[in-house]
Design a protein around this motif. Structure first.
Motif, PDB file in Angstrom:
ATOM      1  N   ARG A  40       0.924  -1.144  -0.053  1.00 48.87           N
ATOM      2  CA  ARG A  40       0.438  -0.010  -0.206  1.00 48.87           C
ATOM      3  C   ARG A  40       0.733   0.926  -0.005  1.00 48.87           C
ATOM      4  NH1 ARG A  40      -4.590   1.542   4.655  1.00 48.87           N
ATOM      5  NH2 ARG A  40      -5.396   3.184   3.307  1.00 48.87           N
ATOM      6  N   ASP A  41       2.250   1.624   0.643  1.00 48.61           N
ATOM      7  CA  ASP A  41       3.220   1.896   0.790  1.00 48.61           C
ATOM      8  C   ASP A  41       3.261   2.602  -0.729  1.00 48.61           C
ATOM      9  OD1 ASP A  41       4.585  -0.103   1.264  1.00 48.61           O
ATOM     10  OD2 ASP A  41       5.889   1.178   1.466  1.00 48.61           O
ATOM     11  N   VAL A  42       3.399   1.681  -1.605  1.00 51.06           N
ATOM     12  CA  VAL A  42       4.235   2.107  -2.856  1.00 51.06           C
ATOM     13  C   VAL A  42       3.338   2.321  -3.880  1.00 51.06           C
ATOM     14  CG1 VAL A  42       5.013   0.451  -5.019  1.00 51.06           C
ATOM     15  CG2 VAL A  42       6.231   0.359  -2.534  1.00 51.06           C
ATOM     16  N   ASN A  43       1.653   1.984  -3.730  1.00 53.42           N
ATOM     17  CA  ASN A  43       0.539   2.572  -4.526  1.00 53.42           C
ATOM     18  C   ASN A  43       0.732   3.900  -3.956  1.00 53.42           C
ATOM     19  OD1 ASN A  43       0.778   0.818  -6.175  1.00 53.42           O
ATOM     20  ND2 ASN A  43      -0.542  -1.060  -4.314  1.00 53.42           N
ATOM     21  N   ASP A  44       0.664   4.356  -2.842  1.00 50.44           N
ATOM     22  CA  ASP A  44      -0.145   5.648  -2.272  1.00 50.44           C
ATOM     23  C   ASP A  44       1.249   6.352  -2.883  1.00 50.44           C
ATOM     24  OD1 ASP A  44      -2.248   5.369  -0.638  1.00 50.44           O
ATOM     25  OD2 ASP A  44      -0.771   4.564   1.068  1.00 50.44           O
ATOM     26  N   GLU A  45       2.477   6.404  -2.130  1.00 51.39           N
ATOM     27  CA  GLU A  45       3.007   7.259  -3.326  1.00 51.39           C
ATOM     28  C   GLU A  45       3.628   7.189  -5.044  1.00 51.39           C
ATOM     29  OE1 GLU A  45       8.774   7.197  -3.654  1.00 51.39           O
ATOM     30  OE2 GLU A  45       7.896   6.292  -2.876  1.00 51.39           O
ATOM     31  N   ILE A  46       3.037   6.600  -5.632  1.00 50.50           N
ATOM     32  CA  ILE A  46       2.602   6.442  -6.735  1.00 50.50           C
ATOM     33  C   ILE A  46       1.784   7.715  -7.452  1.00 50.50           C
ATOM     34  CG2 ILE A  46       1.539   5.358  -8.895  1.00 50.50           C
ATOM     35  CD1 ILE A  46       3.178   2.585  -7.756  1.00 50.50           C
ATOM     36  N   ALA A  47       0.474   7.353  -6.268  1.00 51.51           N
ATOM     37  CA  ALA A  47      -0.906   8.199  -6.399  1.00 51.51           C
ATOM     38  C   ALA A  47      -0.416   9.573  -5.598  1.00 51.51           C
ATOM     39  CB  ALA A  47      -1.892   7.600  -5.199  1.00 51.51           C
ATOM     40  N   GLU A  48       0.178   9.640  -4.909  1.00 50.47           N
ATOM     41  CA  GLU A  48       0.721  11.039  -4.770  1.00 50.47           C
ATOM     42  C   GLU A  48       2.366  11.766  -5.970  1.00 50.47           C
ATOM     43  OE1 GLU A  48       3.973  13.198  -0.869  1.00 50.47           O
ATOM     44  OE2 GLU A  48       3.430  11.239  -0.986  1.00 50.47           O
ATOM     45  N   ASN A  49       2.365  10.917  -5.941  1.00 55.89           N
ATOM     46  CA  ASN A  49       3.342  11.175  -7.356  1.00 55.89           C
ATOM     47  C   ASN A  49       2.876  12.079  -8.522  1.00 55.89           C
ATOM     48  OD1 ASN A  49       5.795  11.647  -9.560  1.00 55.89           O
ATOM     49  ND2 ASN A  49       6.858  10.813  -7.994  1.00 55.89           N
ATOM     50  N   LEU A  50       1.220  10.706  -8.759  1.00 57.66           N
ATOM     51  CA  LEU A  50       0.765  11.212 -10.370  1.00 57.66           C
ATOM     52  C   LEU A  50       0.145  13.134 -10.296  1.00 57.66           C
ATOM     53  CD1 LEU A  50      -0.440   7.416 -11.179  1.00 57.66           C
ATOM     54  CD2 LEU A  50       1.341   9.139 -12.625  1.00 57.66           C
ATOM     55  N   ALA A  51      -0.703  13.244  -8.796  1.00 63.24           N
ATOM     56  CA  ALA A  51      -1.863  14.340  -8.436  1.00 63.24           C
ATOM     57  C   ALA A  51      -0.836  15.425  -8.761  1.00 63.24           C
ATOM     58  CB  ALA A  51      -1.787  13.798  -7.208  1.00 63.24           C
ATOM     59  N   ARG A  52       0.171  15.086  -7.287  1.00 59.55           N
ATOM     60  CA  ARG A  52       1.420  16.676  -8.430  1.00 59.55           C
ATOM     61  C   ARG A  52       1.519  16.894  -9.060  1.00 59.55           C
ATOM     62  NH1 ARG A  52       6.837  16.823  -4.942  1.00 59.55           N
ATOM     63  NH2 ARG A  52       5.831  16.487  -3.293  1.00 59.55           N
ATOM     64  N   PHE A  53       1.438  15.946 -10.288  1.00 58.01           N
ATOM     65  CA  PHE A  53       2.609  16.379 -11.898  1.00 58.01           C
ATOM     66  C   PHE A  53       0.451  16.306 -12.885  1.00 58.01           C
ATOM     67  CE2 PHE A  53       6.305  15.172 -10.497  1.00 58.01           C
ATOM     68  CZ  PHE A  53       6.726  16.326 -10.379  1.00 58.01           C
ATOM     69  N   HIS A  54      -0.067  16.431 -12.449  1.00 58.64           N
ATOM     70  CA  HIS A  54      -2.005  16.343 -13.173  1.00 58.64           C
ATOM     71  C   HIS A  54      -1.951  14.931 -13.755  1.00 58.64           C
ATOM     72  CE1 HIS A  54      -2.093  20.515 -11.122  1.00 58.64           C
ATOM     73  NE2 HIS A  54      -0.827  20.663 -11.766  1.00 58.64           N
TER      74      HIS A  54
END
Length: 250
Positions: free
Chosen positions: A122-136
């Motif tokens: 889950r921590d990996v998926n959370d990091e992926i989602a956060e990164n994708l959100a930051r860059f729209h």
């Protein structure tokens, strides 16, 4: 001030052509530093020397006080130095989610089975989602990269670089080829990069340079011409002469 990245008397020649000439450059920790110059000034060669794609004929490169002149590319990445490219270096058939997931997994030492890591942590998926959100990129995260607008592809490349958690990030013309209608997202993404990441930007777009940089170095024929704060560089008669002579805008 702490120096994050430094070159000392860097020289690079291709046969009889000297591309980098006695180049000494200091980028302070946390800086927003731009390296500009007319076409053919040697800017991308400098980036390739800093990242290990090219080896200098002489001179030294230090990353956070450690000599990395002879280190290969992957070891520089492991030491916290990442880059983007003038032309995207992305996997066309992967989605943004998979691409960022691969970068995160590689950083964690699981690049060979990155799909399992994405499916089980889950921590990996959370990091992926956060990164994708930051860059729209959330709205296109499951689309194949090859189908994305070019501006989104440029954003994805920056997202991949940030996924490596660099301490020093080299941006090689992030706005190159991006249509005017998509440039706002690039400008916003560059402006919102984490402040604990030192950034060296190479860019032709002077609007981006002067809205971003707190220090600017001007390269001409592989040598340092002028360095200083943006307002000082903009007023410098040598800089104006070089750009007017090359037909560029500054």
């Amino acid at each position: 001030m702490t120096i994050a990245l430094e070159t000392s008397h860097l020289e690079k020649s291709f046969g009889g052509l000297r591309v980098t000439r006695d180049l000494s450059l200091k980028v302070t920790a946390g800086a927003r530093h731009a390296l500009i110059g007319p076409n053919g000034a040697g800017k991308t060669t400098v980036i390739n020397l800093l990242t290990g794609v090219l080896r200098p004929n002489s001179g030294r490169i230090n990353l956070e006080g450690t000599d990395i002149t002879d280190l290969p590319v992957h070891k520089r990445v492991l030491r916290g130095l990442s880059r983007t490219f003038q032309i995207n270096q992305l996997y066309p058939d992967l989605t943004p989610r998979e691409t960022v997931g691969l970068a995160v997994s590689e950083r964690l030492g699981h690049g060979g089975d990155w799909w399992r890591l994405m499916g089980s942590r889950r921590d990996v998926n959370d990091e992926i989602a956060e990164n994708l959100a930051r860059f729209h990129l959330l709205d296109v995260m499951n689309e194949r990269t090859v189908t994305l607008p070019y501006g989104k592809q440029r954003l994805l490349e920056i997202a991949v670089a940030i996924a490596a958690k660099p301490r020093v990030l080299l941006l090689d013309e992030p706005a190159a080829g991006v249509p005017e209608s998509e440039r706002h997202d690039i400008l916003a993404a560059v402006a919102s990069l984490p402040r604990d990441v030192t950034v060296l930007l190479i860019e032709h777009d002077m609007d981006l340079v002067f809205s971003f940089a707190d220090r600017i170095s001007v390269l001409v024929n592989g040598a340092m011409l002028v360095e200083g704060a943006p307002d000082e560089v903009a007023r410098d008669p040598q800089v104006k002469a070089v750009y007017l002579g090359e037909g560029a805008d500054v």
